[in-house]
Scaffold this motif. Structure first.
Motif, mmCIF file in Angstrom:
data_model
loop_
_atom_site.group_PDB
_atom_site.id
_atom_site.type_symbol
_atom_site.label_atom_id
_atom_site.label_comp_id
_atom_site.label_asym_id
_atom_site.label_seq_id
_atom_site.Cartn_x
_atom_site.Cartn_y
_atom_site.Cartn_z
ATOM 1 N N PHE A 192 0.915 -1.153 -0.067
ATOM 2 C CA PHE A 192 -0.077 0.044 -0.028
ATOM 3 C C PHE A 192 0.856 1.231 0.286
ATOM 4 C CE2 PHE A 192 -2.188 3.560 1.883
ATOM 5 C CZ PHE A 192 -3.433 3.490 1.396
ATOM 6 N N ILE A 193 0.731 2.226 -0.999
ATOM 7 C CA ILE A 193 1.375 3.265 -0.957
ATOM 8 C C ILE A 193 0.517 4.493 -0.762
ATOM 9 C CG2 ILE A 193 2.529 4.908 -2.630
ATOM 10 C CD1 ILE A 193 3.269 2.613 -4.242
ATOM 11 N N ASP A 194 0.794 5.212 0.420
ATOM 12 C CA ASP A 194 0.190 6.482 0.927
ATOM 13 C C ASP A 194 0.580 7.817 0.052
ATOM 14 O OD1 ASP A 194 -0.694 8.810 2.072
ATOM 15 O OD2 ASP A 194 -0.131 8.167 4.164
ATOM 16 N N TYR A 195 -0.514 8.152 -0.754
ATOM 17 C CA TYR A 195 -0.155 9.112 -1.769
ATOM 18 C C TYR A 195 0.328 10.526 -1.235
ATOM 19 C CZ TYR A 195 -4.539 11.754 -0.837
ATOM 20 O OH TYR A 195 -5.299 12.453 -0.361
ATOM 21 N N LYS A 196 0.118 10.512 0.230
ATOM 22 C CA LYS A 196 0.513 11.765 0.687
ATOM 23 C C LYS A 196 2.155 11.855 1.132
ATOM 24 C CE LYS A 196 -3.816 12.999 2.949
ATOM 25 N NZ LYS A 196 -4.652 13.140 4.148
ATOM 26 N N THR A 197 2.521 10.793 1.151
ATOM 27 C CA THR A 197 4.212 10.685 1.471
ATOM 28 C C THR A 197 5.157 9.997 0.502
ATOM 29 O OG1 THR A 197 3.556 8.604 2.741
ATOM 30 C CG2 THR A 197 3.350 10.427 4.087
ATOM 31 N N GLU A 198 4.587 9.371 -0.409
ATOM 32 C CA GLU A 198 4.995 8.750 -1.462
ATOM 33 C C GLU A 198 4.604 8.771 -2.843
ATOM 34 O OE1 GLU A 198 6.563 3.948 -2.444
ATOM 35 O OE2 GLU A 198 5.633 4.290 -0.559
ATOM 36 N N ASP A 199 5.405 9.046 -3.848
ATOM 37 C CA ASP A 199 4.900 9.292 -5.191
ATOM 38 C C ASP A 199 5.154 8.042 -5.707
ATOM 39 O OD1 ASP A 199 4.560 9.759 -7.725
ATOM 40 O OD2 ASP A 199 6.014 11.706 -7.785
ATOM 41 N N TYR A 200 4.104 7.387 -6.200
ATOM 42 C CA TYR A 200 4.429 6.084 -6.787
ATOM 43 C C TYR A 200 5.069 6.062 -8.138
ATOM 44 C CZ TYR A 200 0.251 7.069 -10.138
ATOM 45 O OH TYR A 200 -0.265 7.544 -11.206
ATOM 46 N N THR A 201 5.276 7.030 -8.914
ATOM 47 C CA THR A 201 5.729 7.215 -10.002
ATOM 48 C C THR A 201 7.246 7.187 -10.001
ATOM 49 O OG1 THR A 201 5.943 9.587 -10.236
ATOM 50 C CG2 THR A 201 3.817 8.568 -11.172
ATOM 51 N N GLN A 202 7.913 7.613 -8.637
ATOM 52 C CA GLN A 202 9.224 7.537 -8.483
ATOM 53 C C GLN A 202 9.672 6.161 -7.833
ATOM 54 O OE1 GLN A 202 11.046 10.137 -9.184
ATOM 55 N NE2 GLN A 202 9.266 10.835 -10.087
ATOM 56 N N THR A 203 8.592 5.421 -7.148
ATOM 57 C CA THR A 203 9.074 4.201 -6.501
ATOM 58 C C THR A 203 8.725 2.797 -6.985
ATOM 59 O OG1 THR A 203 7.090 4.418 -5.159
ATOM 60 C CG2 THR A 203 9.171 5.526 -4.152
ATOM 61 N N LEU A 204 7.941 3.020 -8.032
ATOM 62 C CA LEU A 204 7.266 1.835 -8.748
ATOM 63 C C LEU A 204 7.999 1.699 -10.223
ATOM 64 C CD1 LEU A 204 3.751 1.477 -7.887
ATOM 65 C CD2 LEU A 204 5.467 0.186 -6.858
ATOM 66 N N ARG A 205 8.392 0.600 -10.591
ATOM 67 C CA ARG A 205 9.073 0.334 -12.014
ATOM 68 C C ARG A 205 8.658 -1.041 -12.370
ATOM 69 N NH1 ARG A 205 9.114 4.885 -12.004
ATOM 70 N NH2 ARG A 205 11.034 6.476 -12.424
ATOM 71 N N MET A 223 1.124 4.993 -16.912
ATOM 72 C CA MET A 223 1.738 4.538 -18.243
ATOM 73 C C MET A 223 3.285 4.473 -17.813
ATOM 74 S SD MET A 223 0.057 5.802 -21.398
ATOM 75 C CE MET A 223 -1.611 5.855 -21.880
ATOM 76 N N SER A 224 3.841 5.527 -17.047
ATOM 77 C CA SER A 224 5.248 5.476 -16.822
ATOM 78 C C SER A 224 5.725 4.302 -15.825
ATOM 79 C CB SER A 224 5.657 6.946 -16.240
ATOM 80 O OG SER A 224 5.361 6.934 -14.832
ATOM 81 N N ILE A 225 4.897 3.753 -15.172
ATOM 82 C CA ILE A 225 5.418 2.867 -14.335
ATOM 83 C C ILE A 225 5.421 1.559 -14.829
ATOM 84 C CG2 ILE A 225 4.884 4.155 -12.351
ATOM 85 C CD1 ILE A 225 2.550 2.107 -11.811
ATOM 86 N N LEU A 226 4.964 1.106 -16.047
ATOM 87 C CA LEU A 226 4.779 -0.199 -16.786
ATOM 88 C C LEU A 226 6.035 -0.634 -17.452
ATOM 89 C CD1 LEU A 226 1.065 0.200 -18.356
ATOM 90 C CD2 LEU A 226 1.829 -1.652 -16.635
ATOM 91 N N LYS A 227 6.230 -1.722 -17.306
ATOM 92 C CA LYS A 227 7.328 -2.200 -18.359
ATOM 93 C C LYS A 227 7.041 -2.160 -19.750
ATOM 94 C CE LYS A 227 7.404 -6.282 -16.438
ATOM 95 N NZ LYS A 227 8.089 -7.841 -16.212
ATOM 96 N N LYS A 228 7.903 -2.266 -20.500
ATOM 97 C CA LYS A 228 7.771 -2.151 -22.120
ATOM 98 C C LYS A 228 6.731 -3.480 -22.317
ATOM 99 C CE LYS A 228 10.306 1.233 -23.271
ATOM 100 N NZ LYS A 228 9.583 2.548 -23.685
ATOM 101 N N GLY A 229 5.690 -3.117 -22.968
ATOM 102 C CA GLY A 229 4.754 -4.378 -23.481
ATOM 103 C C GLY A 229 3.798 -4.536 -22.313
ATOM 104 N N GLY A 230 3.625 -3.678 -21.296
ATOM 105 C CA GLY A 230 2.982 -3.660 -20.257
ATOM 106 C C GLY A 230 1.281 -3.461 -20.654
ATOM 107 N N ARG A 231 0.320 -3.457 -20.001
ATOM 108 C CA ARG A 231 -1.032 -3.095 -20.450
ATOM 109 C C ARG A 231 -1.549 -2.272 -19.183
ATOM 110 N NH1 ARG A 231 -3.796 -7.326 -24.326
ATOM 111 N NH2 ARG A 231 -4.920 -5.311 -24.797
ATOM 112 N N LEU A 232 -2.453 -1.294 -19.628
ATOM 113 C CA LEU A 232 -3.226 -0.114 -18.794
ATOM 114 C C LEU A 232 -4.698 -0.443 -19.260
ATOM 115 C CD1 LEU A 232 -2.615 3.042 -17.438
ATOM 116 C CD2 LEU A 232 -4.678 2.766 -18.885
ATOM 117 N N VAL A 233 -5.558 -0.765 -18.264
ATOM 118 C CA VAL A 233 -6.943 -0.559 -18.570
ATOM 119 C C VAL A 233 -7.494 0.356 -17.867
ATOM 120 C CG1 VAL A 233 -8.871 -2.163 -18.517
ATOM 121 C CG2 VAL A 233 -7.118 -2.936 -19.423
ATOM 122 N N SER A 234 -8.321 1.351 -18.461
ATOM 123 C CA SER A 234 -8.807 2.525 -17.898
ATOM 124 C C SER A 234 -10.320 2.280 -17.597
ATOM 125 C CB SER A 234 -8.548 3.949 -18.410
ATOM 126 O OG SER A 234 -8.986 4.823 -17.791
#
Length: 336
Positions: A192-205, A223-234
């Protein structure tokens, strides 16, 4: 019977009109349901605001509501597998909504048996959201052992998505307000990532899949945290050409959505990932599989608030404006 009808599309007014209409008559492939509880969803307000007219144009006035729980009152002469008294639930077909009523006719292909351990109120939280998650994971081609990030997973969607994804063997990461951490971890989230204290775009890859429940600027961030070929469903982004083709929309709508959704397709290409938009469809077979899964794991949906039918507009405003910790439900128990 009492109903709540949408009489006009209005971007600034989502209020429905309470009115009496004749009870529907069952046709050959339908079941007539005596309604006991209904789920209230952001989709209900999106329809009222006219935001899905291009996907599903409704002829107004129409009884609103997409998600229903109740007992079978009667069955059509072509229906097999269901009988009077059966306790069922459904995400109603896109072209035949009408859950906000004391009775509703449903195509028998769109219904399934309610898990016996759930109350009607709890069951009303399941069909639309659980089918959304199931269909999203199917669209991703999600494989056991891979990583799924669910954005904003502290509400009703996350409460359903986390246990379903875990049951399919996925490693689940989500984010939200830190006050929800213990509850979300209890649902099965691995991180679980607390958005107030951690930016997921900086810590997830190198994430394999993303379920985007937020839309807006968050879609590109995810999209920026996905590996190449990863899939995002919105669930909240913009429909694109691939969506229109998958939904078998007319050619002109495929072209239109191809233009409208080009921004997201270009972003996806920039990051070397795939972007898809999903609009959940009714599916009784999938819903029965969900019933079986819920029964096996004894999954309990999170309920945020329960209203009476006469409070339908209060419930709709709650969904539109309130910070949810689960599903908002209308119960007909007081009316029976």
């Amino acid at each position: 019977m009492k109903t709540a009808q949408l009489t006009e599309y209005n971007k600034s007014n989502i209020k429905l009109k309470l009115t009496d209409v004749p009870k529907p008559e069952v046709s050959a492939n339908d079941v007539l349901i005596k309604v006991s509880a209904v789920g209230v969803n952001p989709l209900d307000n999106m329809i009222s605001r006219g935001e899905v007219k291009l996907i599903t144009p409704y002829k107004l006035p129409i009884i609103a509501g997409n998600e229903v729980v109740g007992t079978v009152e009667s069955v059509g002469n072509q229906v097999s597998g269901f009988k009077k008294g059966d306790r069922i639930f459904s995400r109603l077909p896109l072209n035949r909504i009408g859950a906000f009523a004391e009775y509703v006719c449903v195509d028998s292909e769109a219904i399934a048996y309610v898990p016996s351990y759930l109350s009607d109120t709890e069951a009303a939280a399941v069909p639309l959201t659980a089918l959304t998650i199931t269909q999203a994971l199917e669209l991703m081609g999600a494989e056991s052992g891979k990583t799924l990030f669910i954005s904003g997973g502290t509400g009703g969607v996350g409460a359903m998505a986390i246990p379903i994804a875990k049951a399919k063997g996925l490693i689940v990461i989500t984010n939200g307000d830190g006050s929800n951490k213990e509850r979300v971890i209890g649902l099965g989230a691995d991180r679980f990532i607390d958005y107030k204290t951690e930016d997921y775009t900086q810590t997830l890859r190198q994430v394999d899949y993303v379920l985007d429940t937020l839309g807006g600027l968050e879609t590109e961030k995810q999209m920026s945290i996905l590996k190449k070929g990863g899939r995002l469903v919105s669930l909240r982004g913009m429909p694109n050409g691939a969506f229109a083709k998958r939904m078998n929309l007319p050619k002109w709508k495929q072209i239109l959505f191809g233009i409208v959704g080009r921004k997201f397709d270009k972003l996806a290409n920039k990051y070397g990932v795939t972007y898809d938009f999903i609009f959940v469809e009714s599916n009784g077979r999938q819903l029965q599989e969900i019933t079986d899964l819920f029964t096996e794991l004894q999954i309990k949906p999170s309920i945020d608030a329960v209203y009476s039918f006469d409070q339908i507009n209060e419930a709709l405003y709650k969904v539109a404006n309130g910070r949810s910790r689960g599903k908002t439900v209308i119960s007909f128990e007081e009316e029976k």
